[in-house]
Design a protein around this motif. Structure first.
Motif, PDB file in Angstrom:
ATOM      1  N   PRO B  41      32.029  25.756 -73.685  1.00 50.63           N
ATOM      2  CA  PRO B  41      30.971  25.539 -74.686  1.00 50.63           C
ATOM      3  C   PRO B  41      31.296  26.191 -76.031  1.00 50.63           C
ATOM      4  O   PRO B  41      30.867  25.691 -77.074  1.00 50.63           O
ATOM      5  CB  PRO B  41      29.739  26.199 -74.043  1.00 50.63           C
ATOM      6  CG  PRO B  41      30.051  26.277 -72.589  1.00 50.63           C
ATOM      7  CD  PRO B  41      31.532  26.484 -72.516  1.00 50.63           C
ATOM      8  N   ARG B  42      32.055  27.285 -76.023  1.00 52.30           N
ATOM      9  CA  ARG B  42      32.417  27.935 -77.287  1.00 52.30           C
ATOM     10  C   ARG B  42      33.247  26.990 -78.149  1.00 52.30           C
ATOM     11  O   ARG B  42      33.074  26.930 -79.368  1.00 52.30           O
ATOM     12  CB  ARG B  42      33.190  29.233 -76.980  1.00 52.30           C
ATOM     13  CG  ARG B  42      33.653  29.978 -78.197  1.00 52.30           C
ATOM     14  CD  ARG B  42      33.969  31.423 -77.898  1.00 52.30           C
ATOM     15  NE  ARG B  42      35.255  31.614 -77.235  1.00 52.30           N
ATOM     16  CZ  ARG B  42      35.745  32.802 -76.893  1.00 52.30           C
ATOM     17  NH1 ARG B  42      35.042  33.901 -77.124  1.00 52.30           N
ATOM     18  NH2 ARG B  42      36.914  32.913 -76.303  1.00 52.30           N
ATOM     19  N   PHE B  43      34.142  26.235 -77.504  1.00 55.70           N
ATOM     20  CA  PHE B  43      34.942  25.244 -78.227  1.00 55.70           C
ATOM     21  C   PHE B  43      34.043  24.121 -78.761  1.00 55.70           C
ATOM     22  O   PHE B  43      34.189  23.683 -79.909  1.00 55.70           O
ATOM     23  CB  PHE B  43      36.026  24.684 -77.293  1.00 55.70           C
ATOM     24  CG  PHE B  43      36.754  23.497 -77.843  1.00 55.70           C
ATOM     25  CD1 PHE B  43      37.734  23.652 -78.810  1.00 55.70           C
ATOM     26  CD2 PHE B  43      36.451  22.212 -77.403  1.00 55.70           C
ATOM     27  CE1 PHE B  43      38.405  22.555 -79.325  1.00 55.70           C
ATOM     28  CE2 PHE B  43      37.120  21.112 -77.911  1.00 55.70           C
ATOM     29  CZ  PHE B  43      38.097  21.285 -78.878  1.00 55.70           C
ATOM     30  N   LEU B  44      33.104  23.663 -77.935  1.00 51.45           N
ATOM     31  CA  LEU B  44      32.210  22.587 -78.381  1.00 51.45           C
ATOM     32  C   LEU B  44      31.343  23.057 -79.552  1.00 51.45           C
ATOM     33  O   LEU B  44      31.080  22.286 -80.484  1.00 51.45           O
ATOM     34  CB  LEU B  44      31.326  22.110 -77.227  1.00 51.45           C
ATOM     35  CG  LEU B  44      32.040  21.268 -76.152  1.00 51.45           C
ATOM     36  CD1 LEU B  44      31.059  20.865 -75.054  1.00 51.45           C
ATOM     37  CD2 LEU B  44      32.693  20.028 -76.767  1.00 51.45           C
ATOM     38  N   LEU B  45      30.913  24.325 -79.511  1.00 49.93           N
ATOM     39  CA  LEU B  45      30.138  24.854 -80.639  1.00 49.93           C
ATOM     40  C   LEU B  45      30.996  24.917 -81.905  1.00 49.93           C
ATOM     41  O   LEU B  45      30.514  24.660 -83.006  1.00 49.93           O
ATOM     42  CB  LEU B  45      29.582  26.234 -80.289  1.00 49.93           C
ATOM     43  CG  LEU B  45      28.404  26.205 -79.295  1.00 49.93           C
ATOM     44  CD1 LEU B  45      28.217  27.573 -78.629  1.00 49.93           C
ATOM     45  CD2 LEU B  45      27.118  25.779 -79.981  1.00 49.93           C
ATOM     46  N   ALA B  46      32.276  25.234 -81.734  1.00 52.19           N
ATOM     47  CA  ALA B  46      33.191  25.239 -82.892  1.00 52.19           C
ATOM     48  C   ALA B  46      33.328  23.830 -83.457  1.00 52.19           C
ATOM     49  O   ALA B  46      33.320  23.622 -84.681  1.00 52.19           O
ATOM     50  CB  ALA B  46      34.555  25.796 -82.488  1.00 52.19           C
ATOM     51  N   MET B  47      33.439  22.846 -82.566  1.00 54.88           N
ATOM     52  CA  MET B  47      33.543  21.454 -83.032  1.00 54.88           C
ATOM     53  C   MET B  47      32.239  20.998 -83.688  1.00 54.88           C
ATOM     54  O   MET B  47      32.249  20.194 -84.633  1.00 54.88           O
ATOM     55  CB  MET B  47      33.907  20.535 -81.855  1.00 54.88           C
ATOM     56  CG  MET B  47      35.318  20.723 -81.323  1.00 54.88           C
ATOM     57  SD  MET B  47      36.582  20.423 -82.588  1.00 54.88           S
ATOM     58  CE  MET B  47      37.154  22.079 -82.902  1.00 54.88           C
ATOM     59  N   ALA B  48      31.114  21.517 -83.177  1.00 59.23           N
ATOM     60  CA  ALA B  48      29.827  21.188 -83.816  1.00 59.23           C
ATOM     61  C   ALA B  48      29.795  21.740 -85.241  1.00 59.23           C
ATOM     62  O   ALA B  48      29.319  21.074 -86.166  1.00 59.23           O
ATOM     63  CB  ALA B  48      28.673  21.755 -82.994  1.00 59.23           C
ATOM     64  N   ARG B  49      30.316  22.951 -85.415  1.00 59.05           N
ATOM     65  CA  ARG B  49      30.347  23.541 -86.773  1.00 59.05           C
ATOM     66  C   ARG B  49      31.243  22.707 -87.708  1.00 59.05           C
ATOM     67  O   ARG B  49      30.935  22.514 -88.881  1.00 59.05           O
ATOM     68  CB  ARG B  49      30.817  25.000 -86.726  1.00 59.05           C
ATOM     69  CG  ARG B  49      29.772  25.954 -86.163  1.00 59.05           C
ATOM     70  CD  ARG B  49      30.162  27.406 -86.383  1.00 59.05           C
ATOM     71  NE  ARG B  49      31.338  27.813 -85.634  1.00 59.05           N
ATOM     72  CZ  ARG B  49      31.336  28.181 -84.362  1.00 59.05           C
ATOM     73  NH1 ARG B  49      30.209  28.211 -83.675  1.00 59.05           N
ATOM     74  NH2 ARG B  49      32.452  28.541 -83.747  1.00 59.05           N
TER      75      ARG B  49
END
Lengths: 49, 401
Positions: B41-49
């Motif tokens: 999820p940390r990677f997905l949050l980075a992609m969301a940013r």
């Protein structure tokens, strides 16, 4: 300015992201563990484990 | 909330609460272990940013902002390092080639070192920490080549503005240089580590079919050599200390505690403060929260009667070190203690200068090194104001009792 052409890196990154999106079941466990419970607002950190 | 994050990544937009989560994510990383599906999820949050940044600005603006932000990091690290370091020290840190010595390498030209030591950029602002890391590796007998600074960018600055093309290009160029080590890369900076291990390396693996190297955080590298470290930690360091903790790279805090416990004379006190985020600067999106954390920790350290508050990462040291002038304990880096016990020392010029809190006095103090290293005084003053003194999340001056 025209949209930039995607590089091989960007294409592969998009594919990885898509795979992860498809694997996510939205169970919410990642949200439950989030240490700052009111994100970007009145933050309440979990105590140190 | 997570459904909204997926929407942002897929479509560029989602509910406000999910945007706030993405913006406020401090990269603590607990979500990774919590996911039963093996999703990061940390990677997905980075992609969301990244998606949010792309929605907020046209490609031309993304690139311009990425260039500006990169330039500030580059100027800040180049100038602050050259205000504090001699030519030989800059050479050791891979920032200056000389006729005698290939920059940053401890092996002969043409030989491959055991490791590449990847400093990242910003530790060069507090270079005594990086120099101590090199001294420790020298004492352990490993060979390494130092790479880092703006010429070996991890690409995070450009990714933050949404410019994935330049971010990917920059990171790939750096990655190809980093592949020089025989047994991989030792990373200092947690931000670079996460950018490479969660974004760049797995993506390159997808493109090329193989991963060019594995990356190990410095503290976890030391953990593999603790048996060799133990006899080197000879001199007692009689200090009661507390550790400032950021758990974003798993195992680093635990390795740091074990290492400190190996130093004779060290007594570690647990301040029972929240341990959040990858490094101190990853709480910048939550400034009020961050100020509260820092103040609570300083007060807890005083109440516990510690001799020193000890940080592992360089941004933590930059944020906290000037508070030493008004609290009854020292603020130091973990390698200051390890080094002292091993008979290694480098002066913490950054802390000494920052405590002065006077840009003109700081520039005057560094005039000899600036002259030797070709640093323009006006540029130096600008960087001291923008990069050194402005980096103060909890204002100096103790709150009234």
């Amino acid at each position: 300015m025209q949209p930039m052409t995607q590089t091989a890196f960007e294409v592969a990154l998009t594919e990885r992201t898509s795979e992860m999106l498809d694997a996510c079941t939205k169970c919410g466990k990642c949200v439950e563990i989030y240490p700052v419970t009111a994100p970007a607002g009145s933050a309440t950190p979990r105590r140190q484990r | 909330m997570i459904s909204g994050v997926l929407d942002i990544v897929r479509f560029g937009d989602g509910p406000q609460v999910s945007k706030a989560w993405a913006k406020g994510c401090a990269l603590t990383g607990d979500c990774i272990a919590a996911c039963p599906e093996g999703v990061n999820p940390r990677f997905l949050l980075a992609m969301a940013r990244v998606k949010m940044a792309r929605q907020a600005a046209e490609p031309r603006e993304q690139r311009k902002k990425g260039v500006e932000n990169f330039r500030l990091v580059a100027d800040g690290t180049n100038v602050l390092a050259r205000m504090q370091l001699s030519a030989n020290e800059l050479t050791r840190l891979g920032q200056k080639a000389t006729e005698r010595l290939e920059s940053g390498s401890t092996v002969k030209p043409g030989e491959r070192p055991d490791f590449v030591f990847y400093t990242g950029c910003n530790v060069l602002k507090t270079p005594h920490i990086a120099l101590l890391a090199l001294d420790v590796m020298d004492a352990l007998g490993v060979t390494y080549k130092v790479m880092g600074g703006p010429s070996h960018c991890c690409g995070i600055v450009q990714a933050r503005t949404g410019d994935l093309e330049v971010s990917g290009r920059v990171a790939t160029n750096s990655l190809d240089k980093l592949a020089e080590g025989k047994t991989g890369v030792i990373s200092w900076c947690a931000s670079c580590h996460v950018q490479f291990t969660e974004t760049t390396l797995p993506t390159i693996e997808k493109v090329r079919g193989s991963r060019p190297f594995e990356m190990t955080p410095f503290m976890l590298f030391l953990a593999t050599r603790f048996d060799d470290m133990r006899p080197l930690l000879r001199k007692p360091v009689p200090l009661k200390i507390a550790l400032h903790k950021h758990p974003g790279v798993k195992g680093v805090v635990e390795a740091g505690i074990t290492l400190l416990q190996m130093v004779p004379g060290i007594e570690i006190v647990d301040l029972h403060q929240p341990a959040v985020g990858l490094m101190s600067n990853f709480l910048n999106a939550l400034p009020e929260y961050k100020r509260g954390l820092h103040l609570a920790e300083l007060e807890a350290a005083e109440a516990a009667g510690v001799d020193a508050l000890v940080a592992i990462y360089h941004p933590d040291h930059r944020d906290l070190c000037a508070h030493e002038r008004e609290w009854p304990f020292k603020i130091i880096n973990i390698l200051d203690i390890v080094g002292e016990s091993m008979g290694l020392h480098h002066d913490d010029h950054f802390k000494r200068l920052k405590i002065m809190q006077d840009a003109d006095a700081i520039v005057a103090d560094c005039k000899d090194l600036m002259s030797a290293n070709g640093v323009d005084p006006a540029m130096a003053r600008d960087m001291v104001v923008k990069v050194m003194l402005a980096d103060q999340p909890l204002p100096l001056g103790r709150p009234a009792a």
